[in-house]
Scaffold this active site. Structure first.
Site, mmCIF file in Angstrom:
data_model
loop_
_atom_site.group_PDB
_atom_site.id
_atom_site.type_symbol
_atom_site.label_atom_id
_atom_site.label_comp_id
_atom_site.label_asym_id
_atom_site.label_seq_id
_atom_site.Cartn_x
_atom_site.Cartn_y
_atom_site.Cartn_z
ATOM 1 N N ASN A 31 3.051 12.211 -11.015
ATOM 2 C CA ASN A 31 3.509 11.111 -10.861
ATOM 3 C C ASN A 31 2.404 10.681 -12.248
ATOM 4 O O ASN A 31 1.268 10.057 -11.954
ATOM 5 C CB ASN A 31 3.251 10.017 -10.639
ATOM 6 C CG ASN A 31 3.043 8.233 -9.916
ATOM 7 O OD1 ASN A 31 3.844 8.217 -11.087
ATOM 8 N ND2 ASN A 31 2.634 8.020 -8.926
ATOM 9 N N HIS A 66 6.426 3.397 -4.925
ATOM 10 C CA HIS A 66 5.325 3.647 -5.217
ATOM 11 C C HIS A 66 4.681 2.219 -4.845
ATOM 12 O O HIS A 66 4.920 1.059 -4.824
ATOM 13 C CB HIS A 66 4.873 3.908 -6.767
ATOM 14 C CG HIS A 66 3.855 4.306 -6.853
ATOM 15 N ND1 HIS A 66 2.673 4.118 -6.860
ATOM 16 C CD2 HIS A 66 3.238 6.370 -6.509
ATOM 17 C CE1 HIS A 66 1.367 4.805 -6.561
ATOM 18 N NE2 HIS A 66 2.027 5.772 -6.810
ATOM 19 N N LYS A 106 2.106 7.787 -14.203
ATOM 20 C CA LYS A 106 2.147 6.286 -14.376
ATOM 21 C C LYS A 106 1.710 5.936 -15.667
ATOM 22 O O LYS A 106 3.435 7.039 -16.480
ATOM 23 C CB LYS A 106 0.413 6.118 -13.615
ATOM 24 C CG LYS A 106 1.138 7.560 -11.835
ATOM 25 C CD LYS A 106 -0.618 6.170 -10.960
ATOM 26 C CE LYS A 106 -0.475 7.081 -9.662
ATOM 27 N NZ LYS A 106 -1.878 6.226 -9.520
HETATM 28 P P1 PGA Z 1 -3.693 10.027 -7.617
HETATM 29 O O1 PGA Z 1 -2.034 9.029 -6.864
HETATM 30 O O2 PGA Z 1 -3.234 11.197 -7.102
HETATM 31 O O3 PGA Z 1 -3.770 9.314 -8.434
HETATM 32 O O4 PGA Z 1 -4.602 9.452 -6.385
HETATM 33 C C1 PGA Z 1 -0.838 9.415 -6.105
HETATM 34 C C2 PGA Z 1 0.074 8.082 -6.462
HETATM 35 O O5 PGA Z 1 -0.554 7.431 -6.697
HETATM 36 O O6 PGA Z 1 1.037 8.496 -6.594
#
Ligand code: PGA
Length: 246
Positions: free
Chosen positions: A6, A91, A8
């Site tokens: 992900n 999410h 983001k």
């Molecule tokens: P992270 O994010 O691995 O940076 O904690 C996971 C997510 O939000 O899907």
């Protein structure tokens, strides 16, 4: 096993190109499904670059209508046309910052499935909900709401990601046992709704999963993959997780 990155709101199109080119050779011999969920602006580039590889491309959200006066939104139909295969829905960052609710998540799940996209449906409790002892109720309600009106033959083409809110981007991973406990609960909720079909629905863990802790989490019986944020932005770290998944 389904391992999904992900990204983001990270990586311009040029940065995406660089990361994907680095990732392709590192991912080519792994035995799990490999998905990268990139920003909308990198989708077309990602789809072009990964053609003929074992990497599939996902988006990070979609709207529930096919088209209309929804400024700034992108429909499942638009994603489908590009060749997108997966879409992250619900999410916790969307729930927290963009007023996403169980109801809107459910509507988006319907829209994704209508277009043949595989939704990665995110659920997870906050630290307060865990400490207040209402974690099981919160998770059960999120899961049941997301699947309202979804038939078993549709549910089998979905993925669930258990992401405790307190573990996302914080470096605080759930222990293997904490993650397994909730993933097992999700499996039971899905069994209540769909019987044995629940065994075929991948349940991922997400929340600070990284190269160091992935193997332990992925060894748990009810954890069938990972949704990886930060560690998916470095090809080498992501590749270690892919290899840990078999
Ligand atoms: P992270 O994010 O691995 O940076 O904690 C996971 C997510 O939000 O899907």
């Amino acid at each position: 096993m389904v391992i999904a990155g992900n990204w983001k709101m990270n990586n311009t199109r040029e940065e995406s190109k660089k990361l994907i080119k680095e990732l392709i050779p590192l991912a080519k011999d792994v035995n799990c499904k490999v998905v990268i969920c990139v920003p909308y602006t990198s989708l077309e580039t990602a789809i072009e670059l990964t053609k003929g590889t074992n990497i599939e491309v996902g988006a990070q959200n979609c709207h529930f209508k096919d088209s209309g006066a929804y400024t700034g939104e992108i429909s499942a139909k638009m994603l489908k046309e590009l060749g997108v295969k997966y879409v992250i829905l619900g999410h916790s960052e969307r729930r927290q910052y963009f007023n996403e609710t169980d109801l809107t998540v459910n509507r988006r799940v319907h829209a994704a499935l209508r277009e043949g996209l595989i939704p990665i449906i995110c659920v997870g409790e906050s630290l307060k909900e865990r400490e207040d002892g209402i974690m099981n109720e919160v998770i059960s309600i999120q899961v049941s709401s997301a699947y309202t009106g979804i038939r078993a033959e549709q549910a089998k083409d979905t993925v669930i990601a258990y992401e405790p809110v307190w573990a996302i981007g914080t470096g605080k991973t759930a222990t293997d046992e904490q993650a397994e406990e909730v993933c097992a609960l999700i499996r039971r909720v899905m069994k209540d709704h769909y019987g044995d079909v629940a065994n075929d629905i991948p349940i991922q863990y997400g929340g600070s999963m990284n190269a160091a802790n992935a193997a332990g989490l992925l060894a748990k019986p009810n954890i069938d993959g990972g949704l990886i944020g930060g560690a998916s932005l470095k090809a080498k770290d992501f590749a270690v997780i892919l290899n840990a998944a078999g």
